[in-house]
Design a protein around this motif. Structure first.
Motif, PDB file in Angstrom:
ATOM      1  N   LEU A 118      11.325 -40.129   1.555  1.00 62.87           N
ATOM      2  CA  LEU A 118      10.604 -39.730   0.345  1.00 62.87           C
ATOM      3  C   LEU A 118       9.092 -39.908   0.503  1.00 62.87           C
ATOM      4  N   ASN A 119       8.657 -40.974   1.174  1.00 60.31           N
ATOM      5  CA  ASN A 119       7.223 -41.176   1.409  1.00 60.31           C
ATOM      6  C   ASN A 119       6.651 -40.058   2.270  1.00 60.31           C
ATOM      7  N   TYR A 120       7.354 -39.714   3.332  1.00 52.60           N
ATOM      8  CA  TYR A 120       6.878 -38.637   4.203  1.00 52.60           C
ATOM      9  C   TYR A 120       6.935 -37.296   3.470  1.00 52.60           C
ATOM     10  N   PHE A 121       7.992 -37.079   2.710  1.00 49.51           N
ATOM     11  CA  PHE A 121       8.105 -35.841   1.935  1.00 49.51           C
ATOM     12  C   PHE A 121       6.918 -35.696   0.985  1.00 49.51           C
ATOM     13  N   ASN A 122       6.579 -36.768   0.256  1.00 47.68           N
ATOM     14  CA  ASN A 122       5.475 -36.712  -0.708  1.00 47.68           C
ATOM     15  C   ASN A 122       4.142 -36.406  -0.041  1.00 47.68           C
ATOM     16  N   ASN A 137      22.708 -36.620  10.638  1.00 54.02           N
ATOM     17  CA  ASN A 137      22.121 -35.334  11.018  1.00 54.02           C
ATOM     18  C   ASN A 137      20.934 -34.973  10.121  1.00 54.02           C
ATOM     19  N   VAL A 138      21.023 -35.308   8.843  1.00 57.25           N
ATOM     20  CA  VAL A 138      19.930 -35.044   7.903  1.00 57.25           C
ATOM     21  C   VAL A 138      18.727 -35.913   8.271  1.00 57.25           C
ATOM     22  N   VAL A 139      18.983 -37.176   8.578  1.00 58.98           N
ATOM     23  CA  VAL A 139      17.900 -38.084   8.965  1.00 58.98           C
ATOM     24  C   VAL A 139      17.245 -37.591  10.251  1.00 58.98           C
ATOM     25  N   GLN A 140      18.057 -37.132  11.184  1.00 60.52           N
ATOM     26  CA  GLN A 140      17.508 -36.641  12.449  1.00 60.52           C
ATOM     27  C   GLN A 140      16.642 -35.400  12.227  1.00 60.52           C
ATOM     28  N   LYS A 141      17.069 -34.506  11.318  1.00 59.58           N
ATOM     29  CA  LYS A 141      16.248 -33.327  10.995  1.00 59.58           C
ATOM     30  C   LYS A 141      14.903 -33.756  10.416  1.00 59.58           C
ATOM     31  N   ALA A 142      14.930 -34.743   9.521  1.00 62.70           N
ATOM     32  CA  ALA A 142      13.683 -35.243   8.934  1.00 62.70           C
ATOM     33  C   ALA A 142      12.803 -35.864  10.023  1.00 62.70           C
ATOM     34  N   SER A 196      -2.368 -40.464   6.428  1.00 67.37           N
ATOM     35  CA  SER A 196      -2.967 -39.827   5.256  1.00 67.37           C
ATOM     36  C   SER A 196      -3.159 -38.326   5.462  1.00 67.37           C
ATOM     37  N   ASP A 197      -3.295 -37.915   6.726  1.00 71.25           N
ATOM     38  CA  ASP A 197      -3.466 -36.496   7.043  1.00 71.25           C
ATOM     39  C   ASP A 197      -2.179 -35.893   7.614  1.00 71.25           C
ATOM     40  N   LEU A 198      -1.041 -36.333   7.086  1.00 65.83           N
ATOM     41  CA  LEU A 198       0.261 -35.904   7.612  1.00 65.83           C
ATOM     42  C   LEU A 198       0.397 -34.389   7.663  1.00 65.83           C
ATOM     43  N   ARG A 199       0.031 -33.698   6.608  1.00 64.25           N
ATOM     44  CA  ARG A 199       0.199 -32.232   6.586  1.00 64.25           C
ATOM     45  C   ARG A 199      -0.587 -31.581   7.724  1.00 64.25           C
TER      46      ARG A 199
END
Length: 172
Positions: free
Chosen positions: A14-18, A53-58, A78-81
């Motif tokens: 969720l942190n990475y997604f955000n 498998n979902v975790v590995q995709k993420a 902070s500049d993940l995108r």
């Protein structure tokens, strides 16, 4: 080696997604899960064991180590995108979704809050925020922007003292 921790894994995802700027719909498609399921998962404060498998995709998308991602809280750049756009330049599927406009919440947190016009003002109307966003994304539909601003944990809002049905917005 530390054991898989469902709470840590959910927090990291969720942190990475955000910070990625992806919409829920795009992220759900990327993980191969339904949008509705992902919305439910985000709204609940429960531990949930993701399918490996979902975790590995993420992990593949976020370019992170599976072992670390599932056992300890990871610091999200902070500049993940920007990092993801560079990493996935040659991957047409990922490059496409990272080239599209980011989520409105991402825009609020990473563009509006940092814009001088917004940051230096005591308060602004919705039309000013729309103008700030349109500098970067001219074609973006902003139909729920007022609601998104009101739901933001970084923006405060209050009724305009003289204009009916108008809110003012500022930094919290």
């Amino acid at each position: 080696m530390k054991a898989y921790n469902a709470k840590i894994t959910k927090t990291n995802i969720l942190n990475y997604f955000n910070k990625s700027g992806l919409t829920i719909e795009v992220f759900a498609n990327l993980l191969g899960v339904s949008k509705r399921w992902l919305e439910y998962l985000i709204s609940k404060n429960e531990d949930y064991e993701f399918d490996p498998n979902v975790v590995q995709k993420a992990c593949d998308f976020f370019n992170t180590d599976y072992g670390k991602f599932t056992t300890s809280i990871q610091k999200v750049p902070s500049d993940l995108r920007d990092l993801l756009q560079k990493k996935h330049t040659r991957n047409p599927e990922y490059n496409k979704i990272l080239s599209d406009a980011p989520s409105v919440q991402y825009i609020i947190e990473n563009m509006v809050l940092k814009d001088d016009e917004f940051a230096n003002a005591e308060s602004v109307e919705l039309k000013t925020i729309k103008r700030i966003i349109r500098k970067h994304y001219k074609e973006l539909k902003l139909t729920n922007l007022s609601k998104d601003l009101q739901n933001s944990k970084f923006i405060k809002h209050w009724p305009h003292p003289t204009k009916k049905n108008t809110n003012l917005y500022g930094k919290k």
